[in-house]
Structure formats: structure tokens, C-alpha cells
Scaffold this active site. Sequence first.
Site, PDB file in Angstrom:
ATOM      1  N   LYS A  78       0.847  -1.199   0.000  1.00 50.18           N
ATOM      2  CA  LYS A  78       0.000   0.000   0.000  1.00 50.18           C
ATOM      3  C   LYS A  78       0.879   1.244   0.000  1.00 50.18           C
ATOM      4  O   LYS A  78       1.918   1.282   0.675  1.00 50.18           O
ATOM      5  CB  LYS A  78      -0.904  -0.023   1.238  1.00 50.18           C
ATOM      6  N   SER A 158      -9.957   2.357   2.569  1.00 55.26           N
ATOM      7  CA  SER A 158      -8.974   3.010   1.743  1.00 55.26           C
ATOM      8  C   SER A 158      -8.021   2.065   1.018  1.00 55.26           C
ATOM      9  O   SER A 158      -7.457   2.449  -0.010  1.00 55.26           O
ATOM     10  CB  SER A 158      -8.147   3.965   2.606  1.00 55.26           C
ATOM     11  N   SER A 182     -10.484   0.146   6.796  1.00 57.66           N
ATOM     12  CA  SER A 182      -9.800   0.247   5.501  1.00 57.66           C
ATOM     13  C   SER A 182      -9.155  -1.031   4.990  1.00 57.66           C
ATOM     14  O   SER A 182      -8.735  -1.081   3.839  1.00 57.66           O
ATOM     15  CB  SER A 182      -8.732   1.341   5.564  1.00 57.66           C
TER      16      SER A 182
END
Lengths: 495, 503
Positions: A78, A158, A182
Site C-alpha cells: 500500500k 482506503s 480500511s
Amino acid sequence: MSDLNKLKIAEARDALRKGDVTSVELTEACLSAIEGAGALNAVVHKTPEIALEQAKAADARIKSGDAPAMCGIPLGIKDLFCTKGVASQAASRILQGFKPEYESTVTTQLFDAGAVMLGKLNMDEFAMGSSNETSVYGNAVNPWRRGNDEAALTPGGSSGGSASAVAADLCLAATGTDTGGSIRQPAAFTGITGIKPTYGRCSRWGIVAFASSLDQAGPMTKDVRDAAIMLQAMCGHDPKDSTSADLAVPDFEAMLTGDIKGKTIGIPREYHMDGMPEEIEALWAEGRKMLQDAGAKIVDISLPHTKYALPAYYVIAPAEASSNLARYDGVRYGHRATLAQGDGITEMYEKTRAEGFGAEVQRRVMVGTYVLSAGFYDAYYNRARKVRTLIKKDFEDVFAQGVDAILTPATPSAAFGLGEMKDADPVQMYLNDVFTVTVNLAGLPGISVPAGLDRQGLPLGLQLIGRPWEEGDLLNTAYALEQAAGFVAKPAKWW
Amino acid sequence: MLDLTYETPKPKVIAGAKHDWELVIGMEVHAQVSSQAKLFSGASTKFGAEPNANVAFVDAAMPGMLPVVNEYCIEQAVRTGLGLKAEINLKSAFDRKNYFYPDLPQGYQISQLYEPLVGEGEVLVEMGDGTARNVRIERIHVEQDAGKSIHDMDPNMSFVDLNRTGVALMEIVSRPDIRGPEEAAAYVVKLRQILQYLGTCDGNMQNGNLRADVNVSVCRPGAYEKYQETQDFSHLGTRCEIKNMNSMRFIQQAIDYEARRQIAILENGGSVDQETRLYDPDKGETRSMRSKEEAHDYRYFPDPDLLPLEIEQAWVDDIAANLPELPDQKKARFIKDFGLSDYDASVLTAETVSADYFEKVAEGRDGKMAANWVINELFGRLKKDDRDLRDCPVSPEQLGGVITLIQKGDISGKIAKDLFEIVYTEGGDPAEIVEARGMKQVTDTGAIEAAVDQVIADNPAQVEKAKANPKLAGWFVGQVMKATGGKANPKAVNEIVSAKLGL
């Protein structure tokens, strides 16, 4: 072997150890899948050179007989994780061109174990969002579609890029972070597994901070076993993070027996929300039955302060964010606005931050600034902290009554269409987190497991919430649920 | 320990155009903690390094960096608290104070607003005239220092040096117990002295490692007593805060100016605005920096990157057990053990280096004489050369040697001064110098008698005059001293001259 990118971590590990496959082969398969998946916009910085170099080193290590479980496994990282010398910009314009001189603790641990980095993955800007639409790179796309409908769906957020990449087999697994859901919400939207460990299990050092008291890293994987293997490598005490717990990390994979006989599973009545799709209710009921059939005792429980969780979360998280994001001021790194003649430091801050932050980040910075300001602190921030204490106590009470884990839906809906929420009240978007934020507020471990498809063929997930520091037990319960649900669906490749 | 008791000093009274006014002063002293590393990063705290040489990723607020508290800085703050007889809070917590400035990379200062490490204490501030003010300490909290912005190196740009960013500070907050400019300066002097004794702050004001914010208000006589009874601030005037004072002289000037400014406003029927002001030493005035309306809203909240700071009583006890002797104790001991005056004891205990020096000199010798020699001869000589005791060419052993020779009667006080100058400029063992250069005092009465006889024989006219006017005996004494090269024992010479002249 073909379709090496479709392997799970455990399968790849075994094949690597047997010599059936090399890390270089696995890595090349993933790199080629990534090349063909531009439409998903999941990978935002590709690092093939690093990947192949790490893969070669991993192969040598495996050959020498020194091969931890993650050795040679190609991963996506990420964009929130700082990776040394590689763009790390939290999907924000304000960190444009930022390449850290340091490596986050979590990725250091993964790479020390021999894992391979394929690239950086898309996400909502500063991890603020539930649809990946706040990303400066543009949104990632869910590989799943509603039947034959070509409308692009959100992978959630997210960690939307991570979810999309894992679901589309662009990597074997990915790192995610979870501040209010997320990891778990995008996992549920894309039919994969995602676990947020207990707050303090994974070091936050080197992860761009959103809300420090809530942020936790975790793995996003193709199944529960992989989650156990990867979490093992990610967590552990880090003296560089004062909130990291100095606790031994058990062998999570070894705890996956599938035996949950005698365990008590709580079903919280407050998680029945008005207007929740019937399919979600049905799935939840099915999950309850599956666990019961597996030998668990099901009890109805109450978590009375649940309805205050979302408002409390949307006070605390922006408050911390408003302060955490103050460092992005254009002075030392990242984006700095071009200034006009006569502009001073105030104009530099204002222009830089106005240009550098997207709308959602600006909204949260403003909300956070407001709730911390003199005269409003007690009414908002302090009250939210009190609510947080009560929510934590709700969980402590049910655990004290002998509940081992709590079963809830992961999300109030299946993946929605990109752009669908564009004109909606931001609060509508925040409702996506209604089942997940309680877990962050209480610092508990929570896992999302794919458990079925809705009528339109979209995956749905169930969430299990565990006792603090008992991720092993939680993973085992999730494993039993996974076995019972038998979810094997994959998105049909259209990209 | 000898109990030193003092009278409470009178508050400073300023006569206005209409009536008298009193001053009420409270101070926030920022003392940089003596430590090798910064409060939350491992970076060095060394002063005078190249700009931005002592900067860790944490100090530069790089993304994802986290603070980890430096235990030694906490120990130093606890030590300071104990030295100020303050309560130590076993549980304290760090808060963020949010504001934007380029030399504050995080966009917030990590400080302690809600739960400081150190609670209430006190400082006894002696005023040198037998009076002393007991200034109450409200709290001491630990916080990060900011970096430095440099605006005068380029017409279009500002530069930032982060070397000081994140260095540990102790903010020592007093109650409004200080009643005049002199007391304010004396308070800082005393505080600095205690910190230096404790080794917790260098106290170098030029380098900025001790700075004071001074809160000044004025009130009519009697109002302060009402405040004292009730602790109700409404009895006091509106205060102004003068920021960042780093000299004792400026502190006094600024307070005096500020008090008179406030008095003039009040006597003209106006009201004082609560605001932050800066002192301009060139103009000798304070000027407004920001008003209450412009005051920052710092949006303090608990720092989520740091757990509450919990320390153990046993650890605190251990630090307490190893505290050095503090100025008040040392001074009392000097007065009692060495028979020194209050003044001499104060001078000698002003710094540990002078106190230690004195104690070595005084060991086994006459304390008062040792004090005289250290204060008058040694300090005087050093001052003449603009030197410091830290690079003094005379060791305590050497000075002690000089005093021993006096006490034994080997040399006179006058010779001792010559001897001291030789030791100061050339070095060497005093006893050996005296021996080698024949400086020893003549106490042999036979030798003195012979010298007296000689002078009398050589000066018959003077003898006659002296017999008529005994005051002239001194002339004979002088001649004898001259003849013996100053080495004759003056007392013996006096006696023998008087006897021989039949006075």
C-alpha cells in the site's frame, strides 16, 4: 506451472520449498499480470527491478535452505508504507515525488523474511475514504462486476488498490492499513480476506499516519491461512513505536485447526441496521448457523454504545489527522505551491495545502481542527473520547461474559458503483464504516472473510471480532467460517 | 543543617502620577535539559554544530516517523523537580500544541498541558539584605524546543536550522509571587544556580538554553494580599506576557518599562489589554507582539503517538537519594562550618566550581582566611585578567599552601601577596618558592634587635625627635622592615623599637 500469480502464499511457499517453482518465476508472472491490468489502476508505482532482484535473492536463500514462510512471495505494498528510495506518497499530491530515505518496520520485516515488492498500491488519499475515489492517482477499480453490467465498481477503501490487486491475482497478497475499516471493507467488497490485528501488534513506524490511535497495518490475502502466515511476518514489538506491544507473537498458522467446538460466538443486536439489504441479513444468519454447525455456542449479545461509534470515530480520527497532517507544509519535502510576488509564509502554507490536499482530506482537516478548537474541545473531542471508553467497555463486558468472538456483517452493502456516491452527503459514505469503526475504537482484532455472493454476483463478507491479542484464536474461528462458507468464486477477467 | 531565616522583602512600589502601584510577576522559565540526545529522537544536542547537522528523521517530521521518549531527559526533569522540592507525578502525559511555523516541522510541539511531570515546588530567592522571597512553583513540564528561523541571510528567503528542534526543555512555571524587577532577576539567578548544581541545565543564557517569559501586572497596594488570601486572580491587574527574555538586565528593564506603561494607561482611565509583548533592548521598551484576539488556538490534545508516562516511586527515590548538595544547604553549611558571613557564603556558593575550590582551600585551614583569599585575592586577580575560575592558573592546593605559610607565621600578609602573584604568574609550590627566594619572615628577636640597634645608631637625630614625639616610632619600624627586606615579623619589630626607644 501456469498462472503462478493465482497461487496463494501457502501454495507458493510449499512449491518454492520443493523447488517446483522459483521466486523469479512467481514474480515474473505477477509483473506480467500487473502489465495487463492497467484498467484496474491498482498498482501506482511499479518496481520490477527491485522485485526481480529480491526474487533472485530469495531463490538463493531458498536454495541454501534458509527460507522463512514469506521468502520469495511477491507482494503489493500500500502506498501508505514508506519504502526506501521508492515513491511513497499516500496517494496525495502533497507528497508528490517523495521518496523516503527509510523503510517502514512492517515492510522491513517482510523483506527481511524474503518477500518481494512488486510495486506500490492505490488507496484513498491519506487513507481517508471508503471507495478509493479520493486518490490522486484516480480510483482503483474492483475486478468484480454486477453480472454482465460493465459499470465499474469500487474496490472499497482506503486499501482499495490492495484489495483489487489481490482479488485480480496481480500479487499473492498485499499490505493494507485499517483506521476505521480500511482493510476489512475493501476485502469484503472484493471477496478476499483481510485482518486488522490488535492495536499495537504491528509497528506504525514508517507508515504515513492518518489517526495514530486507530491506525493498524494488516495483511490482505486470498484466504485465512495466508492471512495467518503474512500477519506473522508483519507483527512484533518495535522499540521505535511507543504504542507497539512488547508481546510474543504466536505461530498463527499452527493455530488453524478449524476446531471451534465449545467456543462462544456473540451476535450483537445493535448491528441490525435499519435499511440494511436483506441479503446481508441473510448472510449474517447463515454465518451464525455455519459457526453453530461447527460446534460453537451462539449467544445474542448487546453492545449498547454501538450507535455512537461512527460519530465518535468521525470526531477522533479527523482530530488526530488534522494534527498529523500539519507536517505537510511545503517546507521540507513534497509539493510546494508556486508563490506570487509578495507572498509570505502564510500564503505558502495556504496555497501549498490547498493544492496538495484533495477535498476529502481538506474536509477532515477542517473538521478535526474544529473539534479540537477552544470552546468546542469538550463538546466534541473530549466527549468522543468518553464514548470511545464506553465502546471499549461494551466489548470488555461481553468478553468477560465468556464470548470468544463476535460475528457481524463486514459492510452494510456490497461494492457500489464508482461515482455513485459522488453527490451524496459525505456522511452517506461514512456509513460504510458502521460495522468496522467500533473495532478500531476498541483497539480489537477484526477479520473480514468472504462468505457468499449477492444476487448480482458480488462478494459479501462477514466480520469476526476477537479478544485483544488473540489473533490466533480469531484466525482459527475465521478459518472454520471459511471452511464452512466454501467461498471459491473469482471475478471473471474483463480487464 | 543550619536554618537560615529571612524576612519577607517589601514589594517594589512605583509612584504613579495619582497614587502608588505594586507589581505582580510570574515567570515561565524554559530551561534546556542537559542531555546527549534530544527528547524524542536519538539526534545529538551538541551546541554549535553545522546547521541541520543534528537532525533525525523524527526531528524533520518525515512521514511516518514516531517519537520515543528519552528516559534520561525525564530523569533530569525529575531531578530538577526534586531540587525544587516539588511533587513528582508518577503518571504524566504528553500533549500536542498545534501551530504552524517553519522551524516547527511537525506542526505541533509535544508538551505536557494536562498532566505535567512535576507539580508544586518552591524556590527561596535571597535578596542580599537579609530578606528572601519564597516563590512557589506551580509545575514543571517537559517539552520539545523548536528550531531556528533565520530571516537575515537573504533578502527573499528565510532559512531554517533544525539542530535545536526536539531538544528537551523544562518549562518551569512560577506562581505570581515575584514582586519587583530585582526579585525577578534574582529568581532567575537562583533557579539557574539550582539547575547548575543539579547538572540538569547549563543555564547559558547567551546560547538560549535558559529563557524566560515574564508575566507582569500592576495593582494597588493591598490588592495582592487579597489575592493571597483567596487565590482569586480577579484581585490582580490584567497581565501582559513579555516573551523570550535571555538576560537578567533586560528582564529588569523590561519589567520596569512594562509596569510603568501599564500604570500610565490605568491612571489615564484606560485598561490594560491582555497580550503578548516583546522587549526591544535597543529602545528600552516593550511592544505588542499579538493581542488576545490574535492569540493562537493551540488545539492541545493528548499525543496519540505516546503512551502516558508512568514512572516508579523507587526510581524517583533513587534519584532523590543521589541529589547533590543544593545551594541553600551548602551556604548554610559554609556559614556554620567555616564561620563565614552570609555574604561570603553566598559569593562562594554561587557556583559549584567556586564552592568546590573554596572547600579544598579551606580544608584544614582557617575558613575565614581561605574565604578572604579566594574572594578578594583570587577572584580579584582573575577579574583583572578577565578570566574564569574554570581556567584559573592557581590550584586550590597552591592557594592553600600560601595560606598555610601565613598561618604558620612563615610569611607576612604582605609577602603572601607577593608570593601569590609569583604563583599566579609563574606557578610552582609556594613553600619551595619562599625557601628558594628567601621570603621567609624573620621571627628571631636577636636578628631583629640587631637591625633595630643598627637603625638607632645610624639615626641619632631621629631618635631625639621620636622621644619627643612617639608617633615617629613608625619611621623606625619602616626602616627596620626595609633593612630586613620586609621579612621581619612586624609585630616583633614594633615591640622592640618601642622598647629600645624607651617609649
